[in-house]
Design a protein around this motif. Sequence first.
Motif, PDB file in Angstrom:
ATOM      1  N   LEU A 172       0.743  -1.607  -0.299  1.00 48.85           N
ATOM      2  CA  LEU A 172      -0.053   0.451  -0.054  1.00 48.85           C
ATOM      3  C   LEU A 172       0.447   1.249  -0.254  1.00 48.85           C
ATOM      4  N   THR A 173       1.769   1.193   0.579  1.00 53.20           N
ATOM      5  CA  THR A 173       3.073   2.525   0.959  1.00 53.20           C
ATOM      6  C   THR A 173       3.603   2.588  -0.459  1.00 53.20           C
ATOM      7  N   TYR A 174       3.719   1.774  -1.845  1.00 53.22           N
ATOM      8  CA  TYR A 174       4.182   2.381  -3.318  1.00 53.22           C
ATOM      9  C   TYR A 174       3.045   2.163  -3.291  1.00 53.22           C
ATOM     10  N   VAL A 175       1.624   2.216  -3.644  1.00 52.23           N
ATOM     11  CA  VAL A 175       0.752   2.248  -4.263  1.00 52.23           C
ATOM     12  C   VAL A 175       0.334   3.449  -3.426  1.00 52.23           C
ATOM     13  N   VAL A 176       0.312   3.828  -2.800  1.00 51.48           N
ATOM     14  CA  VAL A 176      -0.152   5.269  -2.670  1.00 51.48           C
ATOM     15  C   VAL A 176       0.691   6.417  -2.806  1.00 51.48           C
ATOM     16  N   ASN A 177       1.792   6.267  -2.389  1.00 55.98           N
ATOM     17  CA  ASN A 177       2.831   7.650  -2.808  1.00 55.98           C
ATOM     18  C   ASN A 177       3.756   7.214  -4.374  1.00 55.98           C
ATOM     19  N   GLY A 178       4.173   5.810  -4.303  1.00 52.84           N
ATOM     20  CA  GLY A 178       4.817   5.860  -5.291  1.00 52.84           C
ATOM     21  C   GLY A 178       6.969   5.300  -4.440  1.00 52.84           C
ATOM     22  N   ASP A 179       6.806   4.815  -3.591  1.00 57.47           N
ATOM     23  CA  ASP A 179       7.831   4.922  -2.976  1.00 57.47           C
ATOM     24  C   ASP A 179       7.849   3.887  -1.896  1.00 57.47           C
ATOM     25  N   LEU A 180       9.133   2.997  -1.399  1.00 56.13           N
ATOM     26  CA  LEU A 180       8.929   2.011  -0.203  1.00 56.13           C
ATOM     27  C   LEU A 180       9.042   2.528   1.277  1.00 56.13           C
ATOM     28  N   SER A 181       8.372   2.193   2.062  1.00 54.01           N
ATOM     29  CA  SER A 181       8.995   2.831   3.633  1.00 54.01           C
ATOM     30  C   SER A 181      10.346   2.521   4.262  1.00 54.01           C
ATOM     31  N   TYR A 182      11.216   1.181   3.774  1.00 51.16           N
ATOM     32  CA  TYR A 182      12.521   0.993   4.086  1.00 51.16           C
ATOM     33  C   TYR A 182      12.410   1.000   5.206  1.00 51.16           C
ATOM     34  N   THR A 183      11.320   0.007   6.017  1.00 51.71           N
ATOM     35  CA  THR A 183      11.448  -0.044   7.124  1.00 51.71           C
ATOM     36  C   THR A 183      12.089  -1.210   7.936  1.00 51.71           C
ATOM     37  N   GLY A 184      11.588  -2.298   7.146  1.00 50.41           N
ATOM     38  CA  GLY A 184      11.844  -3.617   7.324  1.00 50.41           C
ATOM     39  C   GLY A 184      13.120  -4.686   7.640  1.00 50.41           C
ATOM     40  N   LEU A 185      13.212  -5.227   7.590  1.00 44.23           N
ATOM     41  CA  LEU A 185      14.611  -6.156   8.154  1.00 44.23           C
ATOM     42  C   LEU A 185      14.695  -6.822   6.661  1.00 44.23           C
ATOM     43  N   SER A 186      16.463  -6.637   6.837  1.00 39.99           N
ATOM     44  CA  SER A 186      17.104  -6.928   5.736  1.00 39.99           C
ATOM     45  C   SER A 186      16.956  -8.642   5.120  1.00 39.99           C
ATOM     46  N   GLN A 187      16.362  -8.749   4.036  1.00 40.34           N
ATOM     47  CA  GLN A 187      16.820 -10.375   3.507  1.00 40.34           C
ATOM     48  C   GLN A 187      17.800 -10.537   2.822  1.00 40.34           C
ATOM     49  N   GLY A 188      18.713 -10.115   2.633  1.00 41.03           N
ATOM     50  CA  GLY A 188      19.391 -10.730   1.533  1.00 41.03           C
ATOM     51  C   GLY A 188      20.554  -9.064   2.120  1.00 41.03           C
ATOM     52  N   SER A 189      21.573  -9.474   0.326  1.00 38.21           N
ATOM     53  CA  SER A 189      22.604  -8.636   0.421  1.00 38.21           C
ATOM     54  C   SER A 189      22.667  -8.014  -0.998  1.00 38.21           C
ATOM     55  N   ILE A 190      22.801  -7.006  -1.698  1.00 39.69           N
ATOM     56  CA  ILE A 190      22.947  -6.388  -2.787  1.00 39.69           C
ATOM     57  C   ILE A 190      24.828  -6.116  -3.106  1.00 39.69           C
ATOM     58  N   THR A 191      24.925  -6.995  -4.760  1.00 38.58           N
ATOM     59  CA  THR A 191      26.256  -6.795  -5.135  1.00 38.58           C
ATOM     60  C   THR A 191      26.533  -6.533  -6.798  1.00 38.58           C
ATOM     61  N   ILE A 192      26.946  -5.242  -7.123  1.00 39.35           N
ATOM     62  CA  ILE A 192      27.280  -4.537  -8.368  1.00 39.35           C
ATOM     63  C   ILE A 192      28.118  -4.850  -7.951  1.00 39.35           C
ATOM     64  N   GLY A 193      28.682  -5.593  -9.746  1.00 35.49           N
ATOM     65  CA  GLY A 193      30.149  -6.091 -10.016  1.00 35.49           C
ATOM     66  C   GLY A 193      30.426  -7.349  -9.372  1.00 35.49           C
ATOM     67  N   GLY A 194      31.504  -7.847 -10.449  1.00 36.64           N
ATOM     68  CA  GLY A 194      31.766  -9.235 -10.066  1.00 36.64           C
ATOM     69  C   GLY A 194      33.302  -9.183  -9.980  1.00 36.64           C
ATOM     70  N   GLY A 195      34.211  -7.956  -9.981  1.00 44.46           N
ATOM     71  CA  GLY A 195      35.525  -7.852 -10.036  1.00 44.46           C
ATOM     72  C   GLY A 195      36.220  -8.062 -11.135  1.00 44.46           C
ATOM     73  N   GLY A 196      35.226  -8.161 -12.429  1.00 47.55           N
ATOM     74  CA  GLY A 196      35.984  -8.251 -13.914  1.00 47.55           C
ATOM     75  C   GLY A 196      35.618  -7.288 -14.337  1.00 47.55           C
ATOM     76  N   LEU A 197      36.501  -7.660 -15.658  1.00 49.26           N
ATOM     77  CA  LEU A 197      35.963  -6.840 -17.442  1.00 49.26           C
ATOM     78  C   LEU A 197      34.683  -7.097 -17.875  1.00 49.26           C
ATOM     79  N   PRO A 198      33.795  -6.865 -18.429  1.00 45.99           N
ATOM     80  CA  PRO A 198      34.021  -4.881 -18.828  1.00 45.99           C
ATOM     81  C   PRO A 198      33.068  -4.711 -16.571  1.00 45.99           C
ATOM     82  N   LEU A 199      33.432  -3.264 -16.437  1.00 48.75           N
ATOM     83  CA  LEU A 199      32.795  -2.816 -15.675  1.00 48.75           C
ATOM     84  C   LEU A 199      30.601  -2.568 -15.280  1.00 48.75           C
ATOM     85  N   PRO A 200      30.291  -2.777 -15.000  1.00 50.42           N
ATOM     86  CA  PRO A 200      28.499  -2.533 -15.214  1.00 50.42           C
ATOM     87  C   PRO A 200      28.805  -1.294 -15.012  1.00 50.42           C
TER      88      PRO A 200
END
Length: 298
Positions: free
Chosen positions: A171-199
Amino acid sequence: NCSTIQMKKAPVVKLSLRKLLVAMLAVGPVAFLPAPLLATLPSAGSITVSSGSASLAVAGPQATITSTDRAVLNWGTVAGGLGGTVTAFNIGAGETYNFLVPAGGSVLNKVVAGAGTGGASDGVAAIINGTLSSNGRVFVLANGNINIGDGAAINTTGGLVLSTLAEATDLTYVVNGDLSYTGLSQGSITIGGGGLPLPSVLGNLNAWAGSVAVNGANITGNVIVNSIGGGAVNLAGAQPTTITGNLTTNSYNGTISQGASAVSVSGTAALNAGAGADRKSTRLNSSHVALSRMPSSA
């Protein structure tokens, strides 16, 4: 040749590999794509819509998802090559997911991690090794890890938001167009694997997770990175990271560190670490670096 599938509001249906292939044969040309494309391009059985409406069109290695503003798409899992299941939100190298929304609009993708049997997709809810593009803002909300691989290309007019924080309701997203960012994390985010070409990322990037690692990337846009629950933020690993824009890093009760490579920021860089956390910014190449303490409540 192109196949178009209208997505309906319905519970997520987990197709067996046999049923998935039969369904794809029924729509024609998609069935004759090379095997890697069959494994990753989405199908009507792997996406349902819980708010708004959307349609899916697949042509060659490109999937185009056209939706109403603030539509909520639920991505399930599909059969994995090693048995078990893998996430359906899997943009392979050479593939493109293009999200089309009304002007100034956005779309929320809720993605589910697969339960594979030792493959690279195990426990990962979203994989971007190819191209993700949009004329609006794209949200990816995951119940597991989010991986952006080497060579990935992201181009969004409204920016890309990645989050592994649990949301109590849409509902927060549907009404406001954004998330609440208040819950517990369920994972990690990784950008790039350390090789080439870079993302490469063209457009603003906002990342929320228990921990975030940027192992080298070229980003044109403003970047906001947030880690919660004492998780760490690593701004550069084996490859350099270049940000043409501003950088804001918030680590709630966690650390902000940097690997062997440089981080170059053309604008301002604000590093906000939790109480008692170590803060390392000796390799940040920016004209303005602001260090501050984050509240200990997050």
